[in-house]
Design an enzyme around this catalytic site. Structure first.
Site, PDB file in Angstrom:
ATOM      1  N   HIS A 169       0.822  -1.212   0.000  1.00 33.26           N
ATOM      2  CA  HIS A 169       0.000   0.000   0.000  1.00 33.26           C
ATOM      3  C   HIS A 169       0.847   1.248   0.000  1.00 33.26           C
ATOM      4  CE1 HIS A 169      -3.681  -1.880  -0.111  1.00 33.26           C
ATOM      5  NE2 HIS A 169      -3.566  -2.490   1.041  1.00 33.26           N
ATOM      6  N   ARG A 173      14.667  -0.495 -32.176  1.00 33.06           N
ATOM      7  CA  ARG A 173      15.524  -1.686 -32.127  1.00 33.06           C
ATOM      8  C   ARG A 173      14.635  -2.913 -32.279  1.00 33.06           C
ATOM      9  NH1 ARG A 173      17.097   1.271 -27.512  1.00 33.06           N
ATOM     10  NH2 ARG A 173      19.162   2.215 -27.713  1.00 33.06           N
ATOM     11  N   ARG A 184      15.509   0.118 -37.247  1.00 37.61           N
ATOM     12  CA  ARG A 184      16.843  -0.424 -37.505  1.00 37.61           C
ATOM     13  C   ARG A 184      16.708  -1.918 -37.751  1.00 37.61           C
ATOM     14  NH1 ARG A 184      21.308  -0.161 -32.910  1.00 37.61           N
ATOM     15  NH2 ARG A 184      20.082  -1.889 -32.082  1.00 37.61           N
ATOM     16  N   GLU A 227      28.477   4.511 -37.653  1.00 37.05           N
ATOM     17  CA  GLU A 227      29.078   4.036 -36.393  1.00 37.05           C
ATOM     18  C   GLU A 227      30.563   3.749 -36.561  1.00 37.05           C
ATOM     19  OE1 GLU A 227      25.796   1.139 -34.520  1.00 37.05           O
ATOM     20  OE2 GLU A 227      26.205   0.773 -36.639  1.00 37.05           O
ATOM     21  N   ASN A 263      27.375   5.964 -29.580  1.00 33.97           N
ATOM     22  CA  ASN A 263      28.038   5.034 -28.660  1.00 33.97           C
ATOM     23  C   ASN A 263      29.078   4.196 -29.405  1.00 33.97           C
ATOM     24  OD1 ASN A 263      26.008   6.056 -27.103  1.00 33.97           O
ATOM     25  ND2 ASN A 263      24.819   4.167 -26.994  1.00 33.97           N
ATOM     26  N   ASP A 264      28.655   3.573 -30.503  1.00 35.53           N
ATOM     27  CA  ASP A 264      29.596   2.756 -31.260  1.00 35.53           C
ATOM     28  C   ASP A 264      30.623   3.619 -31.986  1.00 35.53           C
ATOM     29  OD1 ASP A 264      29.222   0.077 -30.715  1.00 35.53           O
ATOM     30  OD2 ASP A 264      27.493  -0.099 -32.054  1.00 35.53           O
ATOM     31  N   ARG A 294      33.275  -0.601 -25.237  1.00 28.99           N
ATOM     32  CA  ARG A 294      32.209  -0.055 -24.383  1.00 28.99           C
ATOM     33  C   ARG A 294      32.043  -0.840 -23.092  1.00 28.99           C
ATOM     34  NH1 ARG A 294      27.341   0.439 -28.630  1.00 28.99           N
ATOM     35  NH2 ARG A 294      26.071   0.661 -26.775  1.00 28.99           N
ATOM     36  N   CYS A 351      21.190   9.066 -32.862  1.00 31.45           N
ATOM     37  CA  CYS A 351      20.307   8.237 -32.039  1.00 31.45           C
ATOM     38  C   CYS A 351      21.071   7.549 -30.910  1.00 31.45           C
ATOM     39  CB  CYS A 351      19.588   7.195 -32.888  1.00 31.45           C
ATOM     40  SG  CYS A 351      20.700   6.017 -33.685  1.00 31.45           S
TER      41      CYS A 351
END
Lengths: 87, 558
Positions: free
Chosen positions: B187, B289, B325, B416, B439-440, B450, B487
């Site tokens: 609760h 993705r 993708r 990438e 990122n890549d 990474r 992205c």
């Protein structure tokens, strides 16, 4: 003595709101109403006791047996069955 | 006490204030307590106490309304339970005093519920609360409860909170809830979310906190900090407020202060993420993705199944764009139905992404593209597809042509690999658009895995080498009259997002909760400011200098 066998469809089982509605409906009737869980090995308990009904721990897919005795027992059991089998 | 405790965050937000520790306070009645011999009168006394508690709970429910009312009404039913009354009467008949009989009668049900686990075990706190209230009535003690007035909002700490405690709490009095027990369906959790109060449950050691100690509670991470430095606490509260204000103020399509449009899109992993994307005002999807559909299964999903998965995403964004993708797999995330690429000592540099489909397995790619085209049919959303891990113009051409054959006019590639950025002009001829996966791109540019924390200082997208490659790709796309989005995580950083726009990036896609931040940052600055920030950042030698330089041009972004 009238009797119904019902499979519980609600995702939350016979807990929370379905349990409360079920017990309130049984309590209003003034009749003796019992509920037992099939395969649970337990004794039937009063369907008017929220604590006893919760303690049965009836979950989605479990089958319960409800019994009532008195005038209008069939109608009451139909009502209870509808509550218990509602998804 | 340690400097911080950790529990489960169940209601997000930051709360800061003095601790108020709620103690049970109702001692167990002595097992030897007996009544004076009039069992009938004693039973009536117990019944009256139970009824008074039931009526009180019902009354609190009526005042509180909503979810709380449902919970309190259920508790009132428990107090009026005929089975419970029978047990009490039986125990009193055997000589027990009313308070002791009530305690024992509840005990029997308590054990049954606790043994069932899950939802029922969490109801034990409700049961204990009814029991303690009834015993309080019978022994003339004040009912347990929480303060209903306070000089400043307090952090309420308890073993577990009963609905009766929380229902009448005023949002303005409580900074946060912290409980020792309870789970996400307790609760405390449900009501805290309904009230919008930050809450942490399952926080071991919480009740040992000394009353009055100042606490900083994070209802998302579940961290409870004890006596943090005043300035730090103030900053955390301020940041939370700023976030709420940004969410409230930033609405509408993404644009700079002077009207340069930058579509703000969401990264999603499937239809389950749509709700969040729409809530935060995404104008479309910039990265869908699709791996989840393919993982953990023996056969590739059929075309119809894929259509069924993709369609809700197109339907969710009428008139918007949805960038899908294509399957991104490799030796580190192998699929059962694709022949393993062999033993690769370094999967990041192996047969992955588009490389997996160009020579073999082309049918898998064709099926996916056909399914995407079919899913978009009959919706007004614009379907975009893009391939991951593209290095050369020939790869870009192969994918774009395949996409066009399947009826997808917007067939682009992800940037990438540094080679793709360096020769972006060649790739821009072939692909319909670019989307930079920062990122890549950072990992490959800096040769820093990474997954390896030892090289984390090399995984910073602010590194000028990465900014240079982004600028190259964006410029090449711009010259060819094509779009270039980002992205990766970089798009979710409000400051860096503005710099990316200044570098020539035309759309930004990110995890949905970051959208309001980025929208607000863009709306506060002109396109010229973004460009100046980008130029200064690229002139820097280190990531820290790049960030600092950008800050100078973009005031007001944290």
């Amino acid at each position: 003595m009238a009797e119904r066998k019902i499979t519980v469809e609600s995702e939350v089982g016979l807990h929370a709101r379905p349990a409360a509605t079920f017990v309130q409906t049984a309590a209003k009737s003034g009749m003796d109403v019992t509920i037992a869980k099939l395969g649970g090995g337990g004794q039937p308990v009063s369907a008017k006791s929220i604590l006893s009904v919760l303690a049965l721990d009836v979950r989605q897919g479990d089958t319960i047996v409800i019994k009532a005795e008195g005038e209008g027992a069939d109608e009451l059991l139909d009502q209870l069955a509808a509550i218990a089998s509602a998804p | 006490m340690p400097a911080q405790l950790e529990g489960v965050g169940v209601s997000p937000g930051i709360g800061y204030g003095p601790a108020y520790v709620l103690t049970g306070g109702i001692p167990e009645p002595d097992g030897a307590d007996t009544h004076d011999g009039d069992a009938e009168a004693e039973t009536a006394r117990a019944a009256a106490a139970l009824e008074r508690v039931a009526a009180d709970l019902e009354g609190r429910g009526l005042t509180a309304g909503g979810d709380a009312q449902e919970v309190l009404t259920a508790q009132a039913m428990m107090a009026r339970d005929p089975g419970l009354a029978d047990r009490v009467a039986d125990l009193v008949g055997h000589g027990k005093a009313a308070a002791r009989a009530v305690f024992e009668a509840f005990g029997a049900y308590r054990e049954l519920l606790a043994a069932a686990g899950g939802y029922l075990a969490e109801r034990v706190a409700d049961l204990d609360d009814i029991r303690d209230r009834t015993i309080a009535v019978l022994t003339g003690r004040p009912m347990p409860g929480v303060p209903t007035s306070a000089a400043e909002p307090y952090v309420l700490i308890a073993r577990d909170l009963a609905p009766a405690d929380t229902a009448l709490l005023d949002r303005t009095l409580v900074a946060a809830f912290v409980t020792e027990y309870g789970g996400p369906t307790s609760h405390t959790a449900i009501l805290a979310r309904a009230m919008g109060v930050p809450a942490v449950v399952g926080c071991v050691g919480a009740t040992a906190i000394i009353a009055g100690e100042r606490l900083l509670v994070d209802g998302s991470s579940g961290l409870v900090r004890l006596s943090p430095p005043e300035a730090e606490a103030a900053a955390a509260v301020e940041a939370a407020r700023a976030r709420e204000a940004a969410v409230a103020a930033a609405v509408g399509p993404g644009t700079t202060k002077d009207g340069h449009a930058v579509p703000l899109l969401a990264n999603i992993g499937g239809p389950k993420d749509l709700e969040s994307a729409l809530k935060y005002g995404a104008e479309g999807v910039g990265l869908y993705r699709t791996e989840f559909l393919f993982l953990d299964r023996a056969d590739a999903p059929g075309e119809d199944e894929q259509v069924g998965q993709y369609r809700p995403v197109f339907e969710a964004f009428p008139g918007g764009r949805v960038v899908v993708r294509t399957l991104d797999a490799g030796a580190d995330k192998p699929l059962a139905f694709l022949p393993p690429p062999g033993d690769e000592p370094n999967p990041a540099l192996g047969v992955r992404g588009l490389r997996m489909f160009r020579i073999d397995n082309t049918a898998v790619m064709e099926t996916q593209l056909r399914a995407i085209a079919r899913a978009a049919e009959g919706t007004s959303a614009e379907p975009y597809v893009m391939a991951p891990m593209v290095s050369t113009a020939a790869e870009a051409a192969w994918f774009a042509q395949l996409g066009h054959r399947m009826g997808l006019a917007n067939s682009g590639i992800m940037i990438e690999v540094p080679a793709a950025a360096l020769r972006a002009r060649d790739l821009a001829v072939e692909a319909d658009f670019f989307s930079i996966g920062t990122n890549d791109l950072t990992q490959y540019t800096m040769a820093a895995d990474r997954q390896v924390s030892g090289v984390s200082s090399l995984q910073d997208p602010w590194l000028p080498a990465v900014l240079d490659l982004i600028a190259l790709a964006a410029a090449a796309a711009g010259e060819a009259g094509k779009g270039c989005g980002v992205c990766g995580e970089a798009a979710a950083d409000p400051l860096l997002a503005c710099v990316l726009v200044g570098l020539g990036v035309t759309s930004l896609s990110m995890g949905a909760p970051a959208l309001p931040w980025v929208r607000a940052a863009l709306a506060a600055h002109t396109y010229a400011q973004c460009q100046a920030a980008a130029t200064t950042a690229r002139q820097a030698v280190t990531a820290a200098e790049a960030k600092e330089g950008a800050h100078a041009h973009l005031p007001g972004i944290p």
